[in-house]
Design an enzyme around this catalytic site. Structure first.
Site, PDB file in Angstrom:
ATOM      1  N   ASP A   1      -8.863  -5.186  -5.716  1.00 45.06           N
ATOM      2  CA  ASP A   1      -8.484  -4.203  -4.697  1.00 45.06           C
ATOM      3  C   ASP A   1      -8.839  -2.814  -5.219  1.00 45.06           C
ATOM      4  O   ASP A   1      -8.394  -2.432  -6.303  1.00 45.06           O
ATOM      5  CB  ASP A   1      -6.981  -4.309  -4.432  1.00 45.06           C
ATOM      6  CG  ASP A   1      -6.440  -3.172  -3.569  1.00 45.06           C
ATOM      7  OD1 ASP A   1      -7.238  -2.527  -2.862  1.00 45.06           O
ATOM      8  OD2 ASP A   1      -5.214  -2.948  -3.606  1.00 45.06           O
TER       9      ASP A   1
ATOM     10  N   SER B   1       0.846  -1.188   0.000  1.00 39.14           N
ATOM     11  CA  SER B   1       0.000   0.000   0.000  1.00 39.14           C
ATOM     12  C   SER B   1       0.892   1.251   0.000  1.00 39.14           C
ATOM     13  O   SER B   1       1.747   1.390  -0.868  1.00 39.14           O
ATOM     14  CB  SER B   1      -0.958  -0.038   1.193  1.00 39.14           C
ATOM     15  OG  SER B   1      -2.004   0.887   1.033  1.00 39.14           O
TER      16      SER B   1
ATOM     17  N   HIS C   1      -6.147  -6.401  -1.338  1.00 38.66           N
ATOM     18  CA  HIS C   1      -5.110  -5.444  -0.964  1.00 38.66           C
ATOM     19  C   HIS C   1      -3.934  -6.126  -0.257  1.00 38.66           C
ATOM     20  O   HIS C   1      -4.106  -6.740   0.799  1.00 38.66           O
ATOM     21  CB  HIS C   1      -5.731  -4.378  -0.058  1.00 38.66           C
ATOM     22  CG  HIS C   1      -4.935  -3.124   0.065  1.00 38.66           C
ATOM     23  ND1 HIS C   1      -4.595  -2.344  -1.016  1.00 38.66           N
ATOM     24  CD2 HIS C   1      -4.416  -2.488   1.149  1.00 38.66           C
ATOM     25  CE1 HIS C   1      -3.918  -1.294  -0.611  1.00 38.66           C
ATOM     26  NE2 HIS C   1      -3.782  -1.364   0.698  1.00 38.66           N
TER      27      HIS C   1
END
Length: 445
Positions: free
Chosen positions: A378, A135, A403
């Site tokens: 995601d 991320s 994710h």
């Protein structure tokens, strides 16, 4: 756990910049092949979280360390967990004057300093380093490889929304994926959610309407308006999609609850929506509508980052049909951040500093050795690098991936596509290390 005496400010030479703080990191040398073999180092670059949660959730290093005979290093991001400047979280997170040292550029310099310290500590000058992140941490990993190629041989950037900024907005947004995943899971569920927003507003506008909503959703505190419950439901749906993976598959669980017809009981539309909440977060005596936005230290720090330089224009566009349309408004966003902190965001700084406009054109001749991995289920994948840029700048996509799923812990129930994805990532990293070791031998001879 170890602590490194880290500089507060890497980029100025004023007296205050020489202040230091204790930055937390961890090392696992159990399977390391040693300095004589120039065995590699796998380094996890922390994101907006504590080191404790990273150590428990991130499996890629632990699962593959023995295979690479690697030294494993995990570094906590400044201002998160226990890596607090100014002596305490209370002081560090107090206002813009202390928070001003919290940014991606300082974090990358922190990682550089610690990784060089580790190499010196273990007398392993020529051990190649592979940085890994997920991320925001995946963005940091990619940027680190580009900014510090003399330290990192390569990077695995998992679910990194590198292209989700004002100058390079994706064609569709975060909530487009949320909408599509729900719609593909159950058209009936999708339609129920789509109709629920208007029903929430309708009930809220009636006499004692907010009290009725509060009882129906069992909120822990009285509602101030329909926005409270709508924002809560938004977070429920986004969370369900972002981390939709086995064995539970949250979207399926939420939709099964919304679609269910309990025996001997008549339920209305909002009863169904409430059942979806229970399916995701469990049966509780009451539900805190702010549960996804608690004023924890991590959330306070991330709010600063997203209100200063990590400005992602996430809104509800016309194609995000499960939600009422409300596009991102940069002017309102800037005004809100400035009124809160007293300083405005710099929404164009990330693209200026890291130069990710025209990513295919620029990086083709400049960058190398980065894996951009994204699961297309995601929501953040819309801002990811989804096409190969060169032979060594590789985009790896999985249709059903969620994710940061590829860097999580391995389990026996992992689907075959996930096992294959991880194996491909390992093979690519192995090829980088092999090429480096050959180059090293040639230059030594």
């Amino acid at each position: 756990m170890l602590y490194f005496n880290q500089n507060l400010d890497h980029f100025t030479f004023t007296p205050k910049s020489y202040m230091t703080f204790q930055q937390r990191y961890a090392i696992d040398s159990k399977h390391w092949g040693g300095a004589k073999a120039n065995a590699p180092i796998l380094a996890f670059l922390g994101e907006e979280s504590s080191l404790d949660s990273d150590l428990s959730a991130i499996g890629f290093l632990r699962d593959n360390g023995p295979r690479f005979k690697a030294l494993l290093v995990y570094i906590e991001h400044r201002y998160y967990g226990k890596s607090m400047p100014f002596g305490s979280a209370e002081e560090a997170l107090k206002n813009a004057s202390t928070l001003g040292y919290l940014n991606a550029e300082q974090a990358l310099a922190d990682y550089a300093a610690i990784l060089l310290h580790v190499k010196e500590k273990y007398s392993t000058k020529h051990s190649p380093i592979i940085v890994i992140g997920g991320s925001y941490g995946g963005m940091l990993a990619a940027w680190f490889r580009l900014k510090y190629p003399h330290i990192a041989l390569g990077a695995l950037a998992s679910s990194a929304p590198l292209l989700y900024f004002e100058d390079i907005r994706p064609k569709v947004g975060y909530y487009y994926i949320v909408t599509n995943v729900f719609k593909k899971t159950s058209e009936r569920c999708y339609n129920t959610i789509r109709r629920s927003w208007q029903e929430i507003d309708r009930v809220a506008a009636t006499p004692n309407g907010l009290l009725i909503l509060s009882k129906k959703f069992k909120t822990c505190a009285p509602l101030n308006g329909s926005f409270n419950i709508k924002d809560f439901m938004d977070s429920i749906y986004a969370e369900a999609v972002q981390y939709n993976r086995g064995p539970s598959y949250w979207v399926t669980s939420v939709c099964n609850a919304i679609n269910a017809n309990p025996p001997n009981r008549k339920i209305d539309l909002l009863d169904r929506i409430s059942a979806g909440v229970v399916a995701l977060v469990g049966n509780r005596s009451c539900y805190d509508t702010n549960m996804f936005a608690q004023p924890t230290n991590n959330n306070i720090a991330w709010r600063w980052q997203s209100c200063s330089e990590i400005v992602m224009p996430i809104g509800y566009d016309k194609q995000d049909t499960m939600f009422p349309t409300s596009p991102f408004n940069m002017t309102s966003f800037i005004d809100g951040c400035e009124s809160y902190y007293g300083v405005p965001p710099r929404p164009h700084w990330i693209t200026t500093y890291f130069g990710i406009q025209d990513v295919k054109l620029i990086l083709r001749r400049f960058g190398s050795n980065i894996i951009f991995s994204n699961g297309l289920s995601d929501p953040y994948s819309v801002g990811g690098v989804l096409e190969d840029i060169s032979d060594t700048l590789v985009a790896m996509m999985t249709k059903n991936g969620s994710h940061c799923q590829d860097i999580g812990l391995k389990s026996k129930g992992d689907p075959e596509w996930l096992v294959m994805q991880r194996e491909e990532e390992i093979n690519i990293i192995d090829s980088w290390i092999s090429t480096y070791q050959k180059d090293l031998q040639i230059l030594k001879s």
